[in-house]
Scaffold this motif. Structure first.
Motif, PDB file in Angstrom:
ATOM      1  N   VAL A   6      25.050  95.315  47.541  1.00  0.00           N
ATOM      2  CA  VAL A   6      25.728  95.221  48.830  1.00  0.00           C
ATOM      3  C   VAL A   6      24.973  94.241  49.730  1.00  0.00           C
ATOM      4  CG1 VAL A   6      26.484  96.491  50.857  1.00  0.00           C
ATOM      5  CG2 VAL A   6      26.571  97.582  48.602  1.00  0.00           C
ATOM      6  N   GLN A   7      25.716  93.300  50.292  1.00  0.00           N
ATOM      7  CA  GLN A   7      25.091  92.235  51.057  1.00  0.00           C
ATOM      8  C   GLN A   7      25.134  92.521  52.562  1.00  0.00           C
ATOM      9  OE1 GLN A   7      23.637  89.408  49.212  1.00  0.00           O
ATOM     10  NE2 GLN A   7      23.883  91.239  47.952  1.00  0.00           N
ATOM     11  N   PRO A   8      24.180  91.968  53.328  1.00  0.00           N
ATOM     12  CA  PRO A   8      24.198  92.144  54.786  1.00  0.00           C
ATOM     13  C   PRO A   8      25.409  91.456  55.403  1.00  0.00           C
ATOM     14  CG  PRO A   8      22.516  90.563  54.137  1.00  0.00           C
ATOM     15  CD  PRO A   8      23.025  91.173  52.879  1.00  0.00           C
ATOM     16  N   THR A   9      25.850  91.954  56.525  1.00  0.00           N
ATOM     17  CA  THR A   9      27.029  91.379  57.181  1.00  0.00           C
ATOM     18  C   THR A   9      26.717  90.062  57.866  1.00  0.00           C
ATOM     19  OG1 THR A   9      26.544  92.716  59.144  1.00  0.00           O
ATOM     20  CG2 THR A   9      28.090  93.633  57.529  1.00  0.00           C
ATOM     21  N   ASN A  10      25.495  89.879  58.319  1.00  0.00           N
ATOM     22  CA  ASN A  10      25.109  88.631  58.976  1.00  0.00           C
ATOM     23  C   ASN A  10      24.629  87.640  57.935  1.00  0.00           C
ATOM     24  OD1 ASN A  10      24.259  86.577  60.601  1.00  0.00           O
ATOM     25  ND2 ASN A  10      22.511  87.672  61.485  1.00  0.00           N
ATOM     26  N   LEU A  11      25.394  86.579  57.712  1.00  0.00           N
ATOM     27  CA  LEU A  11      25.067  85.595  56.689  1.00  0.00           C
ATOM     28  C   LEU A  11      24.416  84.343  57.268  1.00  0.00           C
ATOM     29  CD1 LEU A  11      28.344  85.773  54.553  1.00  0.00           C
ATOM     30  CD2 LEU A  11      26.237  87.078  54.286  1.00  0.00           C
ATOM     31  N   MET A  17      25.007  86.741  47.662  1.00  0.00           N
ATOM     32  CA  MET A  17      25.658  86.288  48.897  1.00  0.00           C
ATOM     33  C   MET A  17      26.561  85.089  48.649  1.00  0.00           C
ATOM     34  SD  MET A  17      22.533  86.777  51.635  1.00  0.00           S
ATOM     35  CE  MET A  17      23.490  86.117  52.997  1.00  0.00           C
TER      36      MET A  17
END
Length: 562
Positions: A426-431, A457
């Motif tokens: 699961v990736q962070p929402t802030n890219l 990502m």
């Protein structure tokens, strides 16, 4: 004196003579090899277009440099094209001679149109196949060639001596100007157009819309050939296979390996592999094929390039023997090849793996998006290491460090990601990443372990990372997130393969070790040119050691100015 000279090229090709001169008395084993490289534009119709493209001495691929271990190579490069140019000698360690390494704005300012620069370096403790290429924007698409380093006189190969040697350079081809491709992508903020064909020694084989062109490898029954294979492609990892024949791998990135037999080899952009081919099949023609590898759902050039292996005495109009080729997502084929690579680790060629570590680094590789006021979509794809998208300076980093010029870079590159997350899940929402020209400084002779961690990502895929100035040992690789407690227990510290370019697997990691015994500023970057363009790069500053033999040499008087 021994002089080797190629036939003079016609003036209409805008090329000059390619010369290699050996000066030194016969009793001296190491020689000085002189080359003249003229960067010119060449027109072509054989590669699916009538465009002009940048070449060296009008050749594509460019001229091969031949040398022996301990030789000094001197190359005078003159720029006759409307672009800034530099040349990088990929894999040459450049001990204390970082001014000649070549990456633009890292170790030198570019050679501007109409100007020249003399590269001067000695090949130390290296033998095998390397290559040279342009190291600014995307010019290396056509500005590249092989480097053949023979062992010292009287020192044999650590494998059966071949009857002959052949150079095979793999590449990519765009019908349009690659500089225009990059400019268009920069304006849009999105990915650039993929290539239109792959090439083998400059030939694509049969491609729709192209005049048929194919390279032919001529062999004789019963003879053994050393194939020196270079992946000079900009963005594609490639399989290489010859129908009906096995290949014995003996070298990777100019480092000898324990020989093993395989039918398909795998090369990331920037990597080289030497194989022995024995012509032991019935007389005839056999297909040579290179196909791309991609185990991620993103756009790429999926065309196969072909050539022909032809035995002496093959009757005219003989059918070509075909072969099955790996699927584009044949991850198991890549693992089979990579897992087979081991250093020979002998008394003559020991594997000097650092057993204690002074700098334990962990670099997370990401591809995200950043705001862009000038882009059509208002955003731009950006790559980052530990959330830093590297910004190239306008002054050479090596000059800035040597002369203590302030404001060019900072020394606060993070040794670990600023935020820990599930790198392959699961990736962070802030890219969004942070832009900066940040370097990481180490003392001379420090031992370094670096874990390169792939992430999921936006565009997860393999990342071939190249380290300038050094070879390194690949002590471990795996899928998923690196476990700092369990994974080091499986590291190979006895005979790991020694390389200068390593493919970090999709959704996985790779661990390397090296000793920082070469002072200077050394680039580390993804060798997928599209990712380098997006900022997937950084640099190490390695301090001088004690005394002149452990210190960077002064800059040459003709070093280009920015």
């Amino acid at each position: 004196m021994v002089v080797m000279m190629m036939k003079k090229m016609e003036p209409r090709l805008l090329a000059i003579m390619f010369m290699a001169s050996l000066f030194f008395p016969s009793f001296v084993h190491s020689l000085v090899r002189h080359y003249k490289f003229s960067v010119v534009l060449k027109n072509t119709t054989k590669l699916c277009s009538t465009k002009s493209f940048v070449t060296v001495n009008g050749q594509f691929p460019g001229p091969t440099i031949h040398a022996r271990e301990d030789d000094t190579v001197i190359v005078r490069v003159t720029n006759h094209v409307p672009y800034n140019v530099t040349l990088h000698w990929h894999g040459i360690k450049q001990f204390r001679s970082g001014w000649y390494d070549g990456p633009a704005y890292v170790t030198q300012c570019p050679i501007q149109p109409g100007q020249s620069y003399i590269y001067n370096f000695t090949i130390t403790d290296q033998r095998g196949t390397l290559w040279w290429h342009a190291h600014i924007t995307w010019l290396r698409a056509t500005v590249h060639g092989a480097i053949v380093i023979l062992p010292k006189r009287g020192i044999p190969y650590p494998f059966p001596k071949p009857d002959d040697e052949k150079i095979i350079v793999l590449g990519e081809w765009w019908k349009s100007d690659v500089e225009a491709v990059v400019d268009e992508a920069t304006k849009s903020g999105g990915p650039p157009n993929i290539s239109d064909a792959h090439t083998i020694n400059g030939h694509p084989g049969p491609v729709a819309g192209c005049i048929f062109q194919g390279y032919t490898l001529h062999v004789e029954s019963g003879k053994t050939y050393l194939l020196r294979i270079v992946n000079a492609a900009l963005n594609d990892e490639l399989f290489f296979k010859i129908a009906g024949h096995k290949l014995t791998v003996v070298e990777a990135d100019a480092s000898y390996v324990k020989p093993f037999e395989i039918d398909t080899i795998f090369l990331s952009p920037g990597q080289t592999t030497n194989v022995l081919l024995t012509a032991n099949q019935p007389v005839g023609k056999y297909l040579i094929a290179i196909t791309p590898f991609m185990d991620a759902p993103i756009g790429f050039d999926n065309l196969t390039a072909t050539a022909t292996l032809r035995y002496k005495g093959t009757p005219p109009y003989s059918k070509t023997m075909l072969s099955t080729i790996p699927a584009v997502n044949a991850t198991e084929v890549t693992f089979r090849f990579i897992d087979s690579l081991r250093s020979i680790n002998t008394n003559i060629y020991p594997a000097r793996v650092p057993l204690t570590i002074e700098h334990d680094l962990f670099f997370a590789i990401t591809v995200g998006v950043n705001p862009c006021d000038t882009c059509l979509q208002g955003i731009r794809i950006a790559s980052a290491i530990n959330n830093i998208t590297f910004v190239m300076p306008t002054t050479s980093l090596l000059e800035a460090n040597y002369y203590n010029i302030p404001g060019v870079f900072t020394e606060d590159f993070p040794p670990r990601p600023p935020m820990v997350f599930d790198y392959t899940g699961v990736q962070p929402t802030n890219l969004q990443s942070n832009n900066g020209t940040k370097l990481y400084r180490v003392k001379f002779n420090s031992s370094i372990q670096l874990v390169l961690q792939g992430t999921a990502m936006i565009a997860p895929e393999n990342h071939p990372f190249h380290l300038h100035g050094y070879n390194f040992f690949v002590v471990g690789q795996g899928l998923g997130n690196f476990d700092p407690e369990k994974d080091p227990l499986t590291f190979n510290l006895v005979d790991p393969v020694e390389r200068n370019t390593i493919g970090v697997p999709n959704a996985g990691w790779a661990a390397i070790r090296f000793r920082a015994d070469n002072p200077g500023v050394w680039f580390l970057h993804c060798h997928l040119e599209v990712h380098t363009t997006w900022g997937l790069k950084m640099a190490f500053v390695v301090d001088n050691g004690e005394g002149p033999n452990e210190s960077l040499l002064p800059p040459p008087p003709d070093l280009p100015k920015c």
